[in-house]
Design a protein around this motif. Sequence first.
Motif, PDB file in Angstrom:
ATOM      1  N   ARG A  55      15.488  -8.074 -12.270  1.00  0.00           N
ATOM      2  CA  ARG A  55      14.517  -6.653 -12.073  1.00  0.00           C
ATOM      3  C   ARG A  55      13.801  -6.910 -11.160  1.00  0.00           C
ATOM      4  NH1 ARG A  55      12.705  -9.128 -17.373  1.00  0.00           N
ATOM      5  NH2 ARG A  55      13.749 -11.012 -16.153  1.00  0.00           N
ATOM      6  N   VAL A  56      14.084  -6.109 -10.746  1.00  0.00           N
ATOM      7  CA  VAL A  56      13.105  -5.907  -8.531  1.00  0.00           C
ATOM      8  C   VAL A  56      12.444  -4.315  -9.273  1.00  0.00           C
ATOM      9  CG1 VAL A  56      12.960  -4.984  -6.354  1.00  0.00           C
ATOM     10  CG2 VAL A  56      15.094  -6.737  -7.543  1.00  0.00           C
ATOM     11  N   ILE A  57      10.924  -4.466  -8.984  1.00  0.00           N
ATOM     12  CA  ILE A  57      10.207  -3.894  -9.867  1.00  0.00           C
ATOM     13  C   ILE A  57       8.701  -3.896  -8.837  1.00  0.00           C
ATOM     14  CG2 ILE A  57       8.230  -3.179 -11.690  1.00  0.00           C
ATOM     15  CD1 ILE A  57       9.651  -5.201 -13.050  1.00  0.00           C
ATOM     16  N   THR A  58       8.882  -2.186  -8.013  1.00  0.00           N
ATOM     17  CA  THR A  58       8.198  -1.730  -7.107  1.00  0.00           C
ATOM     18  C   THR A  58       6.814  -1.555  -7.992  1.00  0.00           C
ATOM     19  OG1 THR A  58       8.645   0.634  -7.109  1.00  0.00           O
ATOM     20  CG2 THR A  58      10.022  -1.547  -5.583  1.00  0.00           C
ATOM     21  N   SER A  59       5.581  -1.653  -7.438  1.00  0.00           N
ATOM     22  CA  SER A  59       4.632  -1.271  -9.011  1.00  0.00           C
ATOM     23  C   SER A  59       2.348  -1.578  -7.298  1.00  0.00           C
ATOM     24  CB  SER A  59       4.389  -1.886 -10.215  1.00  0.00           C
ATOM     25  OG  SER A  59       3.087  -1.247 -10.553  1.00  0.00           O
ATOM     26  N   HIS A  60       1.822  -0.348  -8.215  1.00  0.00           N
ATOM     27  CA  HIS A  60       0.596  -0.508  -7.896  1.00  0.00           C
ATOM     28  C   HIS A  60      -0.003  -0.922  -8.633  1.00  0.00           C
ATOM     29  CE1 HIS A  60       0.466   1.866  -4.135  1.00  0.00           C
ATOM     30  NE2 HIS A  60       1.108   2.193  -4.109  1.00  0.00           N
ATOM     31  N   ASP A  61       0.585  -1.050 -10.022  1.00  0.00           N
ATOM     32  CA  ASP A  61      -0.504  -2.707 -11.247  1.00  0.00           C
ATOM     33  C   ASP A  61       0.120  -3.365 -11.249  1.00  0.00           C
ATOM     34  OD1 ASP A  61      -0.951  -2.312 -13.695  1.00  0.00           O
ATOM     35  OD2 ASP A  61       0.581  -1.356 -14.708  1.00  0.00           O
ATOM     36  N   LEU A  62      -0.912  -3.841 -10.972  1.00  0.00           N
ATOM     37  CA  LEU A  62      -0.934  -5.027  -9.947  1.00  0.00           C
ATOM     38  C   LEU A  62      -0.519  -6.386 -11.930  1.00  0.00           C
ATOM     39  CD1 LEU A  62      -2.549  -5.735  -7.169  1.00  0.00           C
ATOM     40  CD2 LEU A  62      -0.294  -5.291  -7.467  1.00  0.00           C
ATOM     41  N   ASP A  63      -1.883  -5.579 -12.715  1.00  0.00           N
ATOM     42  CA  ASP A  63      -1.491  -6.519 -13.813  1.00  0.00           C
ATOM     43  C   ASP A  63      -0.110  -6.148 -14.171  1.00  0.00           C
ATOM     44  OD1 ASP A  63      -4.094  -7.056 -14.789  1.00  0.00           O
ATOM     45  OD2 ASP A  63      -3.901  -4.706 -13.912  1.00  0.00           O
ATOM     46  N   LEU A  64       0.650  -5.750 -14.205  1.00  0.00           N
ATOM     47  CA  LEU A  64       1.844  -5.466 -14.706  1.00  0.00           C
ATOM     48  C   LEU A  64       2.464  -7.266 -13.661  1.00  0.00           C
ATOM     49  CD1 LEU A  64       3.915  -2.951 -16.260  1.00  0.00           C
ATOM     50  CD2 LEU A  64       4.760  -3.734 -14.177  1.00  0.00           C
ATOM     51  N   VAL A  65       2.747  -6.175 -12.967  1.00  0.00           N
ATOM     52  CA  VAL A  65       3.744  -7.555 -12.123  1.00  0.00           C
ATOM     53  C   VAL A  65       3.154  -8.570 -12.291  1.00  0.00           C
ATOM     54  CG1 VAL A  65       4.332  -8.098  -9.693  1.00  0.00           C
ATOM     55  CG2 VAL A  65       3.478  -6.067 -10.085  1.00  0.00           C
ATOM     56  N   TRP A  66       1.410  -9.133 -12.676  1.00  0.00           N
ATOM     57  CA  TRP A  66       1.219 -10.139 -13.147  1.00  0.00           C
ATOM     58  C   TRP A  66       1.780 -11.088 -13.920  1.00  0.00           C
ATOM     59  CZ3 TRP A  66      -3.052 -14.079 -11.353  1.00  0.00           C
ATOM     60  CH2 TRP A  66      -3.530 -14.919 -12.464  1.00  0.00           C
ATOM     61  N   SER A  71       1.123  -1.162   0.141  1.00  0.00           N
ATOM     62  CA  SER A  71      -0.064  -0.111  -0.044  1.00  0.00           C
ATOM     63  C   SER A  71       1.248   1.075  -0.575  1.00  0.00           C
ATOM     64  CB  SER A  71      -1.209   0.005   1.400  1.00  0.00           C
ATOM     65  OG  SER A  71      -0.266  -0.135   1.934  1.00  0.00           O
ATOM     66  N   ASN A  72      -0.002   2.260   0.091  1.00  0.00           N
ATOM     67  CA  ASN A  72       1.214   4.229  -0.352  1.00  0.00           C
ATOM     68  C   ASN A  72       1.814   4.034   1.384  1.00  0.00           C
ATOM     69  OD1 ASN A  72       0.050   4.362  -3.044  1.00  0.00           O
ATOM     70  ND2 ASN A  72      -1.448   5.425  -2.039  1.00  0.00           N
ATOM     71  N   GLY A  73       3.107   4.395   0.536  1.00  0.00           N
ATOM     72  CA  GLY A  73       3.837   4.654   2.431  1.00  0.00           C
ATOM     73  C   GLY A  73       4.543   3.810   3.388  1.00  0.00           C
ATOM     74  N   CYS A  74       4.645   2.161   2.334  1.00  0.00           N
ATOM     75  CA  CYS A  74       5.062   1.468   2.811  1.00  0.00           C
ATOM     76  C   CYS A  74       6.901   1.274   2.769  1.00  0.00           C
ATOM     77  CB  CYS A  74       3.983  -0.283   2.632  1.00  0.00           C
ATOM     78  SG  CYS A  74       4.390  -0.401   1.152  1.00  0.00           S
ATOM     79  N   GLY A  75       7.079   1.802   2.020  1.00  0.00           N
ATOM     80  CA  GLY A  75       8.140   2.156   1.557  1.00  0.00           C
ATOM     81  C   GLY A  75       9.040   1.249   0.091  1.00  0.00           C
ATOM     82  N   LYS A  76       7.932   1.235  -0.085  1.00  0.00           N
ATOM     83  CA  LYS A  76       8.832   0.575  -1.580  1.00  0.00           C
ATOM     84  C   LYS A  76       9.783   1.139  -1.965  1.00  0.00           C
ATOM     85  CE  LYS A  76       4.463   0.027  -3.999  1.00  0.00           C
ATOM     86  NZ  LYS A  76       4.221   0.518  -2.726  1.00  0.00           N
ATOM     87  N   SER A  77       9.173   2.251  -2.574  1.00  0.00           N
ATOM     88  CA  SER A  77      10.365   3.350  -2.970  1.00  0.00           C
ATOM     89  C   SER A  77      12.051   3.414  -2.299  1.00  0.00           C
ATOM     90  CB  SER A  77       9.647   4.258  -3.746  1.00  0.00           C
ATOM     91  OG  SER A  77       8.696   4.518  -4.472  1.00  0.00           O
ATOM     92  N   ASP A  86      23.427  -5.220 -14.167  1.00  0.00           N
ATOM     93  CA  ASP A  86      22.931  -6.463 -14.000  1.00  0.00           C
ATOM     94  C   ASP A  86      21.732  -6.690 -13.665  1.00  0.00           C
ATOM     95  OD1 ASP A  86      25.549  -7.536 -15.392  1.00  0.00           O
ATOM     96  OD2 ASP A  86      26.460  -7.221 -13.408  1.00  0.00           O
ATOM     97  N   VAL A  87      21.945  -5.581 -13.008  1.00  0.00           N
ATOM     98  CA  VAL A  87      20.078  -5.390 -12.008  1.00  0.00           C
ATOM     99  C   VAL A  87      19.255  -3.854 -11.943  1.00  0.00           C
ATOM    100  CG1 VAL A  87      19.342  -5.246  -9.544  1.00  0.00           C
ATOM    101  CG2 VAL A  87      21.686  -6.548 -10.441  1.00  0.00           C
ATOM    102  N   LEU A  88      18.421  -4.513 -12.325  1.00  0.00           N
ATOM    103  CA  LEU A  88      17.806  -3.184 -13.205  1.00  0.00           C
ATOM    104  C   LEU A  88      16.305  -3.027 -11.862  1.00  0.00           C
ATOM    105  CD1 LEU A  88      16.488  -0.882 -14.999  1.00  0.00           C
ATOM    106  CD2 LEU A  88      15.606  -3.175 -16.598  1.00  0.00           C
ATOM    107  N   LEU A  89      16.256  -1.779 -11.082  1.00  0.00           N
ATOM    108  CA  LEU A  89      15.574  -1.342 -10.436  1.00  0.00           C
ATOM    109  C   LEU A  89      14.855  -0.292 -10.588  1.00  0.00           C
ATOM    110  CD1 LEU A  89      18.142  -0.511  -7.278  1.00  0.00           C
ATOM    111  CD2 LEU A  89      17.037  -2.662  -7.813  1.00  0.00           C
ATOM    112  N   LEU A  90      13.390  -0.360 -11.049  1.00  0.00           N
ATOM    113  CA  LEU A  90      11.861  -0.138 -11.915  1.00  0.00           C
ATOM    114  C   LEU A  90      10.877   0.443 -10.472  1.00  0.00           C
ATOM    115  CD1 LEU A  90      12.262  -2.494 -14.285  1.00  0.00           C
ATOM    116  CD2 LEU A  90      11.859  -0.125 -14.939  1.00  0.00           C
ATOM    117  N   ASP A  91      10.699   2.024 -10.061  1.00  0.00           N
ATOM    118  CA  ASP A  91       9.886   2.937  -9.360  1.00  0.00           C
ATOM    119  C   ASP A  91       8.804   3.073  -9.982  1.00  0.00           C
ATOM    120  OD1 ASP A  91       9.096   3.246  -6.957  1.00  0.00           O
ATOM    121  OD2 ASP A  91      10.045   4.339  -6.513  1.00  0.00           O
ATOM    122  N   GLU A  92       6.753   1.754  -9.699  1.00  0.00           N
ATOM    123  CA  GLU A  92       5.910   2.497 -10.687  1.00  0.00           C
ATOM    124  C   GLU A  92       6.580   2.117 -12.280  1.00  0.00           C
ATOM    125  OE1 GLU A  92       3.344   2.148  -9.426  1.00  0.00           O
ATOM    126  OE2 GLU A  92       3.617   2.166  -7.378  1.00  0.00           O
TER     127      GLU A  92
END
Lengths: 258, 266
Positions: free
Chosen positions: B194-205, B40-46, B158-164
Amino acid sequence: MHLLHFPSSPLPDSWLHRVDPRAKLLLVLCVACPCLLLPYRATLGLLPLAAFPLLVLVRSGCPPRAIARAWLTPVPFVLFLAAWHPWLDPSPAWLAGWPGELTAGWVRFWRILLSALVLIGFLLALVATTSAPALLSALARLGAPRWLVLILGFNLRYLALLLRRGADLRAARALRAAGGAPLSRNLRLSAGMLTQFLARTLADSEQVEHALTLRGFDGRCPTLGAGPLRRLDFAVIAAGLAIALLPWAASWLAGFAR
Amino acid sequence: MIPPRILIRRLRFGYPGQPELFHGLDLDVQPGEALGIIGSNGCGKSTLLCLLVGLHDSGGSIHFDDTPLTPPNLAALRRRVGLVFQDSETQLFMPTVLEDVAFGLLNQGLAPAQAEARARDMLRQIGLESLADRPPHQLSGGEQRRAALAGVLVMQPDVLLLDEPSLNLDPRGRRQLIELLDDLPRRLNRPVTRVITSHDLDLVWDLCDRAALLDGGQIVASVPPDQLLRDADLLAAHGLEPPLSLLARPRILPASPPDQEDRQCI
C-alpha cells in the motif's frame, strides 16, 4: 436517479414502478407506432391514448399537479411547430370523427399536437416510474447499440457532475456578490465563470478517462445480467400492443359509422 | 534477498510549461509494506501516484517486481495496481454503485453473475450494501470515497495506491477505513503493498510501516512514521507540522516544559 423527479412527494413504489423496464420500454415503442404510422384522417383515434398515461401515473401515486406541469411544459414548443400548418395547406380534408369541414393544414395541426401529447405522456410515465440506470440497462438488453447505451450512460453521469460543478460556481459567486449586478447583466463575470466551468469540466473529464483506463476499459462495456420477464411484464407488453391497435380500431369504427 | 515490489530510479517529470516536479527521485517499496508519503501542498504526491500507473510519461524507470512500467506492460500492470483518486466523484462513472464496483471485474472477463457476487461481497465488507442500487452522484462524499475504494479493492490488486484516502470521511468512517486497509492482507489472504499519500499524519502514524517525506522533487526522509512525525524540526523545514493529536501523547511532548505562551497556543 429518477429522470423525472417529483420533489413534493416521496418516491412512490407502485406496481408500475416494479414492472421490468424492458416491458415499459416496449410499451412505449408500441404506442409510438400509431403516433407515427396512423393515417392522417384517423388522427382523432389518438385521443383515447392520451388518457392512459395520466390514469396510470395517478394510479401509481405520482402527484397530479406535478404530472400536469411536466406534461404541459413542452406544449408551447409543440404548438410553435404545429401552428404554421393551417396557413400552409388550406386544401379541404376529411377527419374521421370530426363533425364539420376541415382543411389538411388543420388535420396536420391536430395530428402533431395529439401525437406529441400522447408520446410525452407515455414517456413521462416511463421516466417517472423507472430509474435512469434501469432504463439504460433495459435499452442494452433489448439490443440497442452498445455505443448508444454507453454514451447515454456516461452523459447522464457526467451531466450530474456538470450540474454540481455549475451549482457550486453559482453558489460561490452568490455568496460573495453582496448585492452586485445579476449575473445576466455582468458579461465579463459571466464569461470568466464560464471559462472556469469549462476548465473544471475538462479536468473532470480527464479524471473520468483515467478512472476508466485504470479499470481495464477497452471500448466495450459489459453489464450485469437481469432476471427473466415475469407474468406482469408480459401483461404490460400485451397492454401496449392493445393500446397501439386502439386508434386503428377507433378510426375504423368512425369510418364505418360515417 | 526479496526484490522490492516497487522500484523507482531517477524519476523525472514536469507538467508542460511548468518547472520540473521530480528530478531524479529514487524510492523502493517492499512487498506487503504500507508506505505513507507526506509532503506540503503541491509537492507532487498525487502526481507520483499517477506516474506509478503510467498516466503520464516520465523519465527514469519504474519497476513492479521485475516488470518495467512501459507501454507494452501497462495493461497487465494496471490489473495488479489499483489507484483510488483524491476526488472520488470523478472515479465513479457507472449508473449504479453496484455496476461501478463490478466494472473492473467485467473488464477482466468475469461472468456477470460472478462479478455481481464479488461486487456485492465487497460492498458488504465496506458497509455499502444498502447503497448498491443508488446512482453514485446521490452518495455523500464519504460514501463516494468508500464506493471508489470498493471498485478498486474488488479487483484484488497486489499494489494499492491511495491518494488522500481519509479526505471527506467522518471520524467513524475514517476509523473503519483504517481498519479495512490494515486488515486488507488478511481479507485478501495475501500481502498487499500500500502506498498512501496523505496530509492526515495520524492516519500515516496508525497505518504505515514507513513514512517518506517528499519535498523539492526528492524523498528527503524515509523512516518509520513515529520517527518522522516526532521530528518537528524536519517537518517544519519542509512546510509541515507535527499532528496535534500526537503532540498530546506523552512520548511526543518536548523534553523541556513549554512556556506559558506555548501552552496558550496549544
